[in-house]
Scaffold this motif. Structure first.
Motif, PDB file in Angstrom:
ATOM      1  N   ASP A   1       0.854  -1.182   0.000  1.00  0.00           N
ATOM      2  CA  ASP A   1       0.000   0.000   0.000  1.00  0.00           C
ATOM      3  C   ASP A   1       0.894   1.236   0.000  1.00  0.00           C
ATOM      4  N   ILE A   2       0.912   1.946  -1.147  1.00  0.00           N
ATOM      5  CA  ILE A   2       1.828   3.092  -1.256  1.00  0.00           C
ATOM      6  C   ILE A   2       1.388   4.278  -0.404  1.00  0.00           C
ATOM      7  N   SER A   3       0.200   4.202   0.166  1.00  0.00           N
ATOM      8  CA  SER A   3      -0.234   5.313   1.021  1.00  0.00           C
ATOM      9  C   SER A   3       0.354   5.199   2.428  1.00  0.00           C
TER      10      SER A   3
ATOM     11  N   ARG B   1      -5.605  10.876   4.222  1.00  0.00           N
ATOM     12  CA  ARG B   1      -5.403   9.608   3.510  1.00  0.00           C
ATOM     13  C   ARG B   1      -6.717   9.190   2.870  1.00  0.00           C
TER      14      ARG B   1
ATOM     15  N   VAL C   1      -8.529   5.885   0.681  1.00  0.00           N
ATOM     16  CA  VAL C   1      -8.498   4.516   0.164  1.00  0.00           C
ATOM     17  C   VAL C   1      -9.689   4.382  -0.781  1.00  0.00           C
TER      18      VAL C   1
ATOM     19  N   ILE D   1      -2.637   8.277  -0.681  1.00  0.00           N
ATOM     20  CA  ILE D   1      -3.740   7.723  -1.488  1.00  0.00           C
ATOM     21  C   ILE D   1      -3.379   6.318  -1.936  1.00  0.00           C
ATOM     22  N   THR D   2      -4.316   5.389  -1.777  1.00  0.00           N
ATOM     23  CA  THR D   2      -4.198   4.095  -2.443  1.00  0.00           C
ATOM     24  C   THR D   2      -5.512   3.820  -3.166  1.00  0.00           C
ATOM     25  N   ALA D   3      -5.407   3.230  -4.350  1.00  0.00           N
ATOM     26  CA  ALA D   3      -6.603   2.983  -5.154  1.00  0.00           C
ATOM     27  C   ALA D   3      -6.535   1.594  -5.776  1.00  0.00           C
TER      28      ALA D   3
ATOM     29  N   ASN E   1     -12.877   5.741   1.248  1.00  0.00           N
ATOM     30  CA  ASN E   1     -12.651   5.817   2.690  1.00  0.00           C
ATOM     31  C   ASN E   1     -11.660   6.948   2.960  1.00  0.00           C
TER      32      ASN E   1
END
Lengths: 380, 380
Positions: free
Chosen positions: A346-348, B195, B197, B275-277, B293
């Motif tokens: 998870d790069i966040s 953050r 998600v 940020i993760t996507a 989220n």
């Protein structure tokens, strides 16, 4: 595939019944997964009943029992008065569906229930009092104190002291919970999950055969430019998706989402794990997908995670980045395993304590009937 | 609906063109949203060009320009040599598609590009050098230093110094980024997003008209039990979903996911937001959905969040918990607004600094053509 397994002990005895190994090609499987019940109809097998045999999961019970050669001395098919009298051909025999009554369970060792929560609430205690051990697919008893909530690959020990013909109720978890925890538990054991953010892509089958039929009908209607038939859901399902149809709870989460939270706490025995879920129904027939973001107690590499998943019973990995090939619901449909892919840091999270993954599992099979039959195997 | 708006100043002047208000019933709208260009064909309007007019977004450019009565003195329709010579009827006139060449832009003030990254890379600088201001829907220049990346409701100030007929390139963000940030920016302004998600549910239209056609064809084939035609995607799309088809990058995220990360950083001017996507293609025609989220700098209540969203231009709220009624892709299809619902406190965060939400937006409209035309309006 029988007899091709490389693990030791091709015949073993578990709770009085013969077991033999079963493996799937070159897939890594554990010792537990290799155990399987050998015989089908056998005088010393348990007497079985299926409650709700006409439903999608009820029908799948029959297929899974046969696929796994589950031992049985007798099989009783139970349903509402409406279905009573219909004949079902199964395993070389002909069975007449009987009406479910309070007297149905006196001669039954194991009953697989999938007829909705209200039927379970009424009849599961009656069956248990009659000495029949119930595996219940509804949500009626999942959170009840003293009722084991079991995924055989995750928490088989919760079944300690429960066995066929001795009464008692065992709850089958919600499909979304089972599919998520099949993938996440090996990682939890590896590095301790602290927080989980889940978004689901759920199939029609979770709302029953009628929902699958409605999706098919509506899709034909949409393609033909006809008005859409809406009997099951209050809006168009064809070429659309919507927030899960389960009732809202007071905190703005729907019941499906809260099941994922509460059932995970119970199954893992860890009520402090932080979980949020958004459950969405998508126009897919019978396999759920889930996008899962995980925070761990320690840093975890992709290699470690994939290694742990590759050793997990009931888990298959599809994670080919070069070919952009990852699990899809069609991969998982009609399959026993839960499929995992998109495994990545998870790069966040700069602390490397996060992973993202994408999971697909058959909702009717591992999400319901297969898991229940696996529980029944552990009752023998 | 014109003239029914309750905000002040029914006629205003912006950069030399007449504007009038436009509102949608009782929806709360802001002053900025109410501004719209009045006239259509007018001698003092800019000379326009559409590059890639035969594509799904190119066609939508025409519809949106008309819907918004975008002023123009001349319109040039450009496409590949294959489409040149075809006639298009629009706004009471008949237009012959011309072949895109290096000489196409000498008399053009604003060109809307949507013909793929390689066409943009080659022709957008040529157009700009000829004094034509380009609004580019491809990803070719989005991350280029000095190229504004603009969602008009989010960062209109990035357009400072750029105007029609002066040359320059403005990039239209990726559809998933636009749709997410339409909903998240008002909350970011409220309490500071730390953050994010995101899991997406993306429509066929993002892969172009051919993907929409393939989804329809495959769905007919699947319903008829025929073999599935696979030209666009390497697996079945009908009644299935799959990880987004954009190329994988080195960190295991695909390009679509990395666009959401990098473009958000640029648009907000905040490169440190985490940020993760996970981007997933679902069998939906033209509107994306996103499960989001959010973690904030401070605690945020649902009421505060809904209040901020209700005041946001281009955002509509569908958040009826009692009726279990939330946004769906069909709600958003062919609509200008991005729809937000499932707004709730994230129960996985005891510090109350989290919210979950579910967002739907038309991929072709606000995700592409509408946003580009809104940018063009700000160039006038």
């Amino acid at each position: 595939m029988q007899g091709t397994c490389s693990c030791s002990g091709s015949i073993a005895s578990l709770r009085g019944y013969q077991l033999q190994q079963r493996c799937r090609g070159s897939r890594v499987v554990t010792r537990r997964q290799c155990l399987r019940v050998q015989a089908a109809k056998t005088a010393d097998g348990p007497s079985l009943a299926i409650v709700g045999v006409t439903g999608a999961v009820g029908q799948e019970f029959l297929r899974v029992l046969k696929e796994r050669d589950f031992p049985y001395s007798n099989l009783k098919l139970l349903a509402s008065a409406r279905s009573a009298g219909r004949t079902v051909e199964w395993d070389g025999g002909s069975y007449t569906i009987e009406e479910l009554t309070e007297q149905s369970f006196g001669d039954v060792d194991i009953a697989l229930f999938s007829a909705g929560g209200s039927i379970s609430k009424k009849f599961a205690p009656i069956a248990s009092d009659a000495g029949c051990t119930v595996v219940d697919n509804s949500s009626a008893f999942r959170m009840s104190e003293g009722v084991p909530l079991v995924i055989p690959e995750v928490n088989p020990d919760a079944l300690k002291g429960v066995s066929a013909g001795k009464g008692g109720i065992v709850a089958n978890p919600n499909c979304s919970t089972i599919i998520a925890l099949m993938a996440v538990t090996p990682l939890h054991r590896l590095a301790g999950v602290k927080r989980m953010v889940v978004s689901t892509y759920q199939a029609a089958s979770g709302a029953g055969q009628a929902a699958m039929d409605e999706l098919e009908l509506q899709t034909r209607e949409a393609l033909d430019g006809k008005p859409i038939t809406q009997n099951i859901f209050p809006f168009q399902y064809a070429f659309n998706l919507f927030s899960h149809n389960s009732p809202m709870t007071g905190n703005g989460y729907n019941e499906e989402e809260m099941k994922m939270v509460k059932e995970t706490h119970k199954i893992w025995g860890e009520p402090d794990i932080a979980i949020t879920a958004t459950c969405i129904r998508v126009p897919i027939m019978r396999a759920h997908a889930e996008s899962i973001n995980l925070e761990f107690e320690r840093d975890v590499s992709e290699e470690e995670a994939l290694e742990a998943l590759s050793k997990a019973a009931g888990v298959s990995i599809i994670n080919d980045r070069a070919a952009n090939r990852f699990p899809t619901p069609l991969d998982a449909s009609n399959q026993d395993d839960v499929y995992v892919g998109r495994v990545r840091r998870d790069i966040s999270r700069p602390d490397s304590r996060g992973l993202d993954l994408f999971v697909c599992g058959d909702q009717i099979k591992k999400g319901a009937a297969l898991n229940a039959v696996q529980i029944a195997e552990l009752l023998l």
